[in-house]
Design an enzyme around this catalytic site. Structure first.
Site, mmCIF file in Angstrom:
data_model
loop_
_atom_site.group_PDB
_atom_site.id
_atom_site.type_symbol
_atom_site.label_atom_id
_atom_site.label_comp_id
_atom_site.label_asym_id
_atom_site.label_seq_id
_atom_site.Cartn_x
_atom_site.Cartn_y
_atom_site.Cartn_z
ATOM 1 N N ARG A 296 0.820 -1.210 0.000
ATOM 2 C CA ARG A 296 0.000 0.000 0.000
ATOM 3 C C ARG A 296 0.856 1.262 0.000
ATOM 4 O O ARG A 296 0.479 2.275 -0.606
ATOM 5 C CB ARG A 296 -0.968 -0.029 1.179
ATOM 6 C CG ARG A 296 -2.070 -1.062 0.967
ATOM 7 C CD ARG A 296 -3.009 -1.227 2.137
ATOM 8 N NE ARG A 296 -4.130 -2.089 1.742
ATOM 9 C CZ ARG A 296 -5.039 -2.574 2.570
ATOM 10 N NH1 ARG A 296 -4.958 -2.305 3.860
ATOM 11 N NH2 ARG A 296 -6.027 -3.323 2.120
ATOM 12 N N TYR A 440 -6.649 -0.544 -6.679
ATOM 13 C CA TYR A 440 -5.995 -1.787 -6.286
ATOM 14 C C TYR A 440 -5.261 -1.639 -4.958
ATOM 15 O O TYR A 440 -4.998 -0.548 -4.502
ATOM 16 C CB TYR A 440 -5.136 -2.381 -7.386
ATOM 17 C CG TYR A 440 -3.929 -1.669 -7.953
ATOM 18 C CD1 TYR A 440 -3.219 -0.693 -7.302
ATOM 19 C CD2 TYR A 440 -3.464 -2.053 -9.222
ATOM 20 C CE1 TYR A 440 -2.098 -0.111 -7.866
ATOM 21 C CE2 TYR A 440 -2.345 -1.473 -9.802
ATOM 22 C CZ TYR A 440 -1.666 -0.507 -9.114
ATOM 23 O OH TYR A 440 -0.556 0.066 -9.681
ATOM 24 N N GLU A 441 -5.006 -2.777 -4.328
ATOM 25 C CA GLU A 441 -4.534 -2.852 -2.939
ATOM 26 C C GLU A 441 -5.564 -2.269 -1.962
ATOM 27 O O GLU A 441 -5.216 -1.854 -0.856
ATOM 28 C CB GLU A 441 -3.176 -2.140 -2.762
ATOM 29 C CG GLU A 441 -2.065 -2.656 -3.644
ATOM 30 C CD GLU A 441 -1.701 -4.114 -3.385
ATOM 31 O OE1 GLU A 441 -2.145 -4.662 -2.362
ATOM 32 O OE2 GLU A 441 -0.982 -4.689 -4.219
ATOM 33 N N GLY A 442 -6.829 -2.246 -2.363
ATOM 34 C CA GLY A 442 -7.900 -1.758 -1.496
ATOM 35 C C GLY A 442 -8.365 -0.374 -1.901
ATOM 36 O O GLY A 442 -7.568 0.566 -1.966
ATOM 37 N N GLN A 447 -9.732 1.720 2.527
ATOM 38 C CA GLN A 447 -8.686 2.355 3.337
ATOM 39 C C GLN A 447 -9.307 3.200 4.444
ATOM 40 O O GLN A 447 -8.813 3.220 5.582
ATOM 41 C CB GLN A 447 -7.787 3.241 2.459
ATOM 42 C CG GLN A 447 -7.134 2.551 1.287
ATOM 43 C CD GLN A 447 -6.362 1.314 1.677
ATOM 44 O OE1 GLN A 447 -5.604 1.333 2.649
ATOM 45 N NE2 GLN A 447 -6.532 0.245 0.926
#
Length: 590
Positions: A296, A440-442, A447
């Site tokens: 992240r 992407y990656e949340g 978040q």
């Protein structure tokens, strides 16, 4: 779009003068040979390499994209030669363990290399970036036998890596993972299932690809507690570490995306593929999320790289494009019109880009320092403090920096006017490429929930914690023109945090209602702290980077506190309005 060199002076200023890289490494007792001059020399050489070999491929690679025939994926023209040159020049192994062929340099240098890769070509950056993430995970959690098999060639870049989490029926909710792994009776497993959105899942750059795959064992508990992690190679690995026969894993298709067209995003089918367990059974999600901080952080750094590239190109254009006259009269009377940089609104957009790029870089590098403290410090309390700072900062870095990248790249298009909408100028590509960084990656919403619901309320019991202490200590120890504003922003942050904590006990919807506003408000306050630090360092500099450079930093700080920090007022008002206006409307009434 011009292939403009990366802003090495800005990187040098933050690393050396703001964050004191020399003192940082001396305190940790590692990389003490890596003084400021050596640090910048390495990055300057990296920038020169990428400027020559990567930058010219950015626009044509975006236009060409990746191609698939059968299950063979071909990357854009020039990438295969570029990747070979990149690895042979040592960039893939920069911070790798010397035991496996790495150079043993600092993690911070590797982070900045990732920034430079994205700055010159975002689609390209994911090929070495994902491999580095896979290598880090295996270095922490794989058995010595597996490490010996894969880390040497992952470190040198001869092989690449992926992370295979998402499935058609589950994205954020990984408790719904259905990919299955069955023991084969020889210590290995047979993995079957489908994964989607797999970055670099298949390509023609390396002789083997090492997939890290989340899957369920036959007797696994339901939900997230029953997920294990497996290493599944594209080609089986022989005892002499050479590549063997093809494994049961292949790309079914590639995605046709809004941006990052030169990055191969694949649907991957695993059909009785041979795999190896990493760590303990049913601990896969814990292992994967142990490495999520780095992933992240890197995504946030991709956002600031896009911001920086859009800004530098917009700035160059604004100094050359002639349109109308300055409000107070001609600045260049010998020309038919003045450059658009004379106009206040163009300056507003340029300064917003500059404030986000340079301030967010300081925030991201500070987080990188915390990761190095966790890796290297011998002081248990110092490690614990760094872990808590990082846990709180990461969702802000991932969410805030990528959201502000979208704003900044929108300004880049606007500064170009109609030309910004035309592909040949390149500004629209930065917006398209930056869009995925918020996803992407949340996603940003995820978040925000992680920050507000998990980190703030569950872990820190409604307290901002160490970041508040860091900001307060700075205010107490330094006399800057912005102490009063920064103090008020910190106090407001503390007050709205207490408000959310109280509200959450009355209505669980209040957390989700407030979360994105709280994330963005937090980002603006933390960024104010870093701009106060940037101003302080510029004001007391030794002048080695030039008077205009430091003056620009101080005046950008003035702009940030005058024009951007006040945004926290609207976020506070939105949070205090509560969840009722969101939840009262019925689904049928939309």
């Amino acid at each position: 779009m011009a292939n403009l060199p990366a802003p090495i002076k800005d990187i040098q200023f933050i690393a050396d003068e703001v964050l004191d890289l020399t003192g940082h490494y001396q305190k940790l007792g590692v990389h003490e040979e890596l003084d400021a001059e050596t640090f910048v020399t390495v990055l300057d050489e990296a920038s020169k390499f990428l400027h020559e070999y990567v930058g010219p491929l950015n626009n044509p690679a975006d236009a060409q994209g990746c191609r698939i025939e059968g299950n063979i994926v071909t990357t854009p023209d020039g990438f295969k030669e570029l990747y070979k040159n990149y690895c042979e020049s040592g960039w893939s192994s920069l911070d790798g363990d010397p035991e496996y062929g790495g150079q043993g340099l600092s993690y911070w240098l590797q982070l900045i290399l990732g920034e430079l890769n994205t700055y010159y070509c975002p689609g390209w950056s994911n090929y070495p970036g994902l491999t580095h993430g896979a290598r880090e995970l295996l270095d922490h959690f794989a058995s010595e036998e597996l490490q010996a098999k894969v880390l040497p060639k992952l470190t040198t870049g001869e092989w690449s890596g992926t992370m295979c989490l998402t499935e058609p029926q589950c994205g954020t909710d990984l408790g719904m993972v259905a990919t299955a792994a069955k023991p084969a009776g020889d210590g290995s497993y047979r993995v079957s299932g489908t994964k989607i959105f797999i970055t670099s899942g298949e390509h023609d750059l390396t002789e083997n690809i090492i997939h890290l795959v989340l899957a369920r064992l036959p007797d696994a508990p339901e939900g997230t507690k029953g997920i294990s992690l497996f290493l599944v190679p594209k080609f089986l690995i022989n005892d002499d570490l050479s590549v063997g026969e093809r494994n049961g894993v292949a790309a079914a298709s590639i995605e046709h995306k809004m941006g990052l067209n030169s990055s191969a995003t694949c649907v991957m089918n695993f059909d009785d593929a041979k795999g190896y367990l990493i760590g303990e059974p049913n601990q896969g999600l814990r292992i994967m999320f142990t490495m999520m901080n780095g992933a992240r952080l890197n995504t946030g750094i991709q956002g600031l790289a896009a911001t920086q590239a859009s800004f530098q190109n917009a700035l160059a254009y604004a100094k050359e494009r002639l349109q109308m006259r300055a409000p107070e009269g001609p600045k260049y009377p010998n020309k038919p019109a003045d450059p658009i940089i004379v106009h206040p609104d163009v300056r507003r957009m340029l300064l917003t880009q500059k404030a986000f790029a340079e301030g967010n870089r300081a925030m991201a590098y500070f987080a990188g320092q915390q990761l190095e403290v966790i890796k290297h410090s011998k002081d248990a309390e110092e490690v614990k403090r760094a872990e808590q700072i990082l846990a709180f900062l990461i969702p802000i870095i991932k969410g805030f920096i990528t959201e502000t990248a979208l704003e900044a790249t929108t300004h880049g298009i606007q500064i170009y006017g109609g030309h910004g909408y035309i592909k040949e100028h390149g500004q629209e590509q930065w917006y398209r490429d930056a869009r995925i960084f918020t996803l992407y990656e949340g996603t940003t919403g995820i978040q925000a929930l992680d920050l507000t619901g998990r980190k703030l309320l569950q872990i820190q019991k409604g307290q901002i914690g160490h970041m508040a202490d860091i900001i307060q200590d700075f205010i107490n120890q330094h006399d800057t023109p912005y102490n009063k504003q920064l103090q008020k922003a910190l106090d407001d942050w503390q007050d709205i945090t207490a408000f959310i904590t109280r509200s959450a006990t009355k209505d669980p919807n209040e957390v989700g209602s407030a979360s994105v506003d709280y994330l963005m408000l937090s980002g603006y306050v933390v960024l104010a702290y870093f701009w106060a630090r940037l101003h302080n360092s510029a004001e007391h500099s030794k002048g080695q980077l030039g008077a205009e450079f430091y003056a620009g930093k101080q005046k950008t700080a003035a702009f940030y506190f005058a024009k951007i920090l006040p945004r926290i007022e609207s976020h506070q008002a939105s949070i205090r309005s509560g969840a009722d206006s969101l939840m009262d409307i019925q689904a049928s009434e939309f």
